[in-house]
Design a protein around this motif. Structure first.
Motif, PDB file in Angstrom:
ATOM      1  N   ILE A   1      32.063  -8.615 -61.218  1.00 14.78           N
ATOM      2  CA  ILE A   1      32.652  -9.184 -59.999  1.00 14.78           C
ATOM      3  C   ILE A   1      31.551  -9.664 -59.067  1.00 14.78           C
ATOM      4  CG2 ILE A   1      33.998  -8.616 -57.931  1.00 14.78           C
ATOM      5  CD1 ILE A   1      35.755  -8.885 -60.309  1.00 14.78           C
ATOM      6  N   PHE A   2      30.462  -8.908 -58.968  1.00 14.50           N
ATOM      7  CA  PHE A   2      29.339  -9.275 -58.094  1.00 14.50           C
ATOM      8  C   PHE A   2      28.752 -10.628 -58.510  1.00 14.50           C
ATOM      9  CE2 PHE A   2      24.805  -9.323 -57.164  1.00 14.50           C
ATOM     10  CZ  PHE A   2      24.788  -9.010 -55.812  1.00 14.50           C
ATOM     11  N   ILE A   3      28.500 -10.780 -59.822  1.00 16.04           N
ATOM     12  CA  ILE A   3      27.921 -12.037 -60.328  1.00 16.04           C
ATOM     13  C   ILE A   3      28.897 -13.188 -60.117  1.00 16.04           C
ATOM     14  CG2 ILE A   3      27.181 -13.228 -62.428  1.00 16.04           C
ATOM     15  CD1 ILE A   3      26.140 -10.456 -63.401  1.00 16.04           C
ATOM     16  N   LEU A   4      30.179 -12.943 -60.423  1.00 13.10           N
ATOM     17  CA  LEU A   4      31.201 -13.983 -60.276  1.00 13.10           C
ATOM     18  C   LEU A   4      31.346 -14.405 -58.816  1.00 13.10           C
ATOM     19  CD1 LEU A   4      32.971 -15.192 -62.536  1.00 13.10           C
ATOM     20  CD2 LEU A   4      34.819 -13.690 -61.785  1.00 13.10           C
ATOM     21  N   PHE A   5      31.326 -13.423 -57.919  1.00 10.69           N
ATOM     22  CA  PHE A   5      31.522 -13.651 -56.486  1.00 10.69           C
ATOM     23  C   PHE A   5      30.404 -14.512 -55.922  1.00 10.69           C
ATOM     24  CE2 PHE A   5      31.595 -12.059 -52.014  1.00 10.69           C
ATOM     25  CZ  PHE A   5      32.895 -12.409 -51.718  1.00 10.69           C
TER      26      PHE A   5
END
Length: 580
Positions: free
Chosen positions: A381-385
């Protein structure tokens, strides 16, 4: 035409005055931390009262003020943009109905009265999308209204489930924690309806298709109405989402929508569709913010986004208007030489969208990103965000390159200017709000300074993401040879990414085949076939036969009865005669 101009001016002035009143009233009750709830009971049936409710608090008043201010500017702008249209009065009335539907939705704490605004938005948006009467507009309008009907059905089902609570007012939910099943069902249905209205995955295909509407409608829809209705509803229901523990699903859906729209906008060449995909990306960002647990900051970003997105569409409308309805960005270039003021406004709104320091988008976006760095977040989620945030800056600088830096690619004979006052005046007010509105809202909404503790690397990380994204977007657009080779060597990948992961095809052709055609077969074989034969028509045939037999039986019995009756009368008659 004189009547049309006065018509636009009257509505514009009225909205401006009411907007200022709501703004001052909202600030006054916000500083006093007051909430007004007004209820008007319409029907009371079996302890379930149908009420028209109004919730007047800081959020509803400020949001209504922003909606009316943006609507005022867009109606004033529409007076010249729709000048040659024969049905301009009809267009303005539809826009006003659209705004009033949004007002119903904003002030309602009751799902019954929310449904009025919810369905009003769906109906008027359909009428506005099909305003230009051609097959493309009709297809886009049908896709828009059918997608939104899914959310309307979910809203109706949630209203039915709320009978378990004895009221349709969502403020009563907080006192009924023991009804966990009903609560989860209602929150899930409201979440689904908000996803359809705000075009989250897998309901995203209708939002770029709705670009078939006139540009002033797009400016209104994508800034403060329709698509923001779902986000606003979830901000109101945010506590219930956390009680039902559905915030993680919302975070995942928001991040996926954000990533899909960001990467799709980098492969798009239609000016209005690029801006529509940027709206989709920002809606995913707001949904992700609610999922992270910051509904107030999502509301803050909702307001700042409304300011610069309305301005962005207004500038795009002037470009399209002056370039004789050209929407392909490859046919533009060096517009800053021909239309300097509009280009300045366009670049200010683009930079505010990126979250560049000290513009409107920075104050909300930077705060959300820094607070998200302090959260416990999954690496995926961090990378996608953060990759999605970088993609936002990437497609924005790509758009700036194609419209401002590239060689001028329009016809050799042209007349371009930005000297029309009815375009300049509303855009001047909007560019002022896009520059100063974020800091003003930050002072007004965040009363206690947020305590953010992070390393210097984390502090510069957000700024680095923006700078790297902008540099990559500008450079990839500048190296046309590299981009052309990418398009030619990876046709299938480009086709997949540029078509929103095939969602428009899944929503139309696949839906048509697997649902409508199969549904038609089921209708013919079941509804018009076996159910008719074994159901109503079959029962009718059986009853007809039974009634006929019964009637025949009764007719024969009655004849026998008459014969026997006359026979007994004759016997009695003969007996009497013989006795005499």
């Amino acid at each position: 035409m004189k009547m049309n101009k006065n018509y636009c001016f009257i509505y514009s002035l009225f909205f401006f005055v009411v907007s200022m009143f709501f703004f001052l009233f909202g600030i006054s009750i916000g500083f006093k931390s007051m909430i007004y709830i007004l209820e008007w009971e319409l029907i009371n049936l079996n302890s379930s009262s149908v009420c028209f409710s109004m919730l007047l608090d800081f959020k509803s008043m400020i949001f209504m003020s922003f909606v009316l201010f943006i609507s005022c500017m867009i109606i004033f702008y529409s007076n010249l943009y729709m000048n040659l249209d024969y049905n301009k009065n009809r267009f303005i009335i539809l826009v006003v109905l659209f705004v009033f539907s949004m007002m119903f939705l904003i002030i309602s704490p009751n799902l019954m009265s929310i449904l009025l605004g919810w369905d009003g938005l769906g109906l008027t948006s359909y009428c506005l999308v099909i305003y230009y009467q051609n097959s493309k507009s009709y297809s886009a309008g049908m896709l828009t209204i059918l997608m939104n009907r899914v959310g309307d059905v979910c809203m109706l089902m949630s209203i039915a489930w709320m009978l378990n609570f004895g009221s349709w007012n969502y403020l009563f939910f907080y006192y009924n924690e023991n009804l966990s099943l009903e609560l989860n069902m209602i929150v899930f249905l409201v979440l689904l309806s908000a996803m359809t209205k705000s075009a989250q995955i897998p309901f995203s295909s209708w939002l770029p298709a709705a670009m078939a509407a006139p540009t002033p409608v797009s400016a209104l829809v994508h800034s403060s109405t329709l698509v923001t209705a779902g986000v606003y509803l979830l901000i109101r229901f945010s506590n219930l989402i956390f009680m039902a523990e559905m915030n993680n699903y919302l975070l995942m859906i928001g991040c996926l929508t954000m990533f899909m729209a960001g990467i799709g906008a980098n492969f798009e060449f239609d000016l209005k569709k690029i801006i529509a995909l940027s709206t989709l990306s920002q809606l995913g960002f707001m949904m992700s913010t609610i999922g992270l647990g910051f509904p107030d900051l999502a509301f803050f970003h909702l307001l700042t986004h409304a300011l610069f997105k309305a301005l962005l569409f207004m500038c795009a409308g002037v470009f399209i208007h002056n370039l004789n309805n050209l929407q392909d960005i490859r046919g533009m270039g060096c517009l800053v030489n021909q239309m300097p003021f509009i280009s300045i406004c366009f670049n200010f709104s683009n930079l505010a969208l990126c979250g560049m320091p000290f513009l409107a988008g920075f104050y909300s976006k930077d705060l959300i990103l820094e607070l998200s760095l302090m959260m416990y977040m999954n690496k995926f989620i961090f990378i996608l965000f953060f990759m999605s945030v970088g993609l936002t800056v990437m497609y924005t600088f790509r758009l700036i390159y194609y419209t401002m830096s590239m060689d001028f690619n329009y016809n050799s004979y042209f007349i371009l200017n930005d000297e029309e006052l009815q375009f300049i005046i509303p855009m001047f007010f909007m560019v002022l709000m896009s520059i100063f509105g974020g800091s003003f809202l930050g002072w007004m909404m965040i009363d206690i300074p947020e305590l953010i503790i992070m390393s210097s690397w984390s502090k510069y990380f957000v700024l680095m993401i923006m700078l790297i994204g902008g540099w990559i977007g500008f450079e990839l657009s500048n190296l046309n040879l590299l981009m052309n080779s990418l398009y030619l060597t990876n046709k299938k990948l480009v086709f997949f990414i540029g078509n929103m992961w095939f969602m428009p095809y899944l929503s139309t052709y696949m839906m048509n085949y697997y649902f409508l055609i199969v549904g038609n077969k089921i209708f013919k074989s079941a509804d018009s076939g076996w159910l008719e034969e074994m159901g109503s028509q079959g029962m009718k045939k059986i009853f007809d036969v039974m009634f006929k037999k019964n009637q025949n039986f009764q007719d024969v019995e009655f004849f026998i009865y008459l014969v026997s009756f006359f026979m007994w009368i004759m016997i009695l008659f003969f007996l009497i005669i013989f006795k005499m």
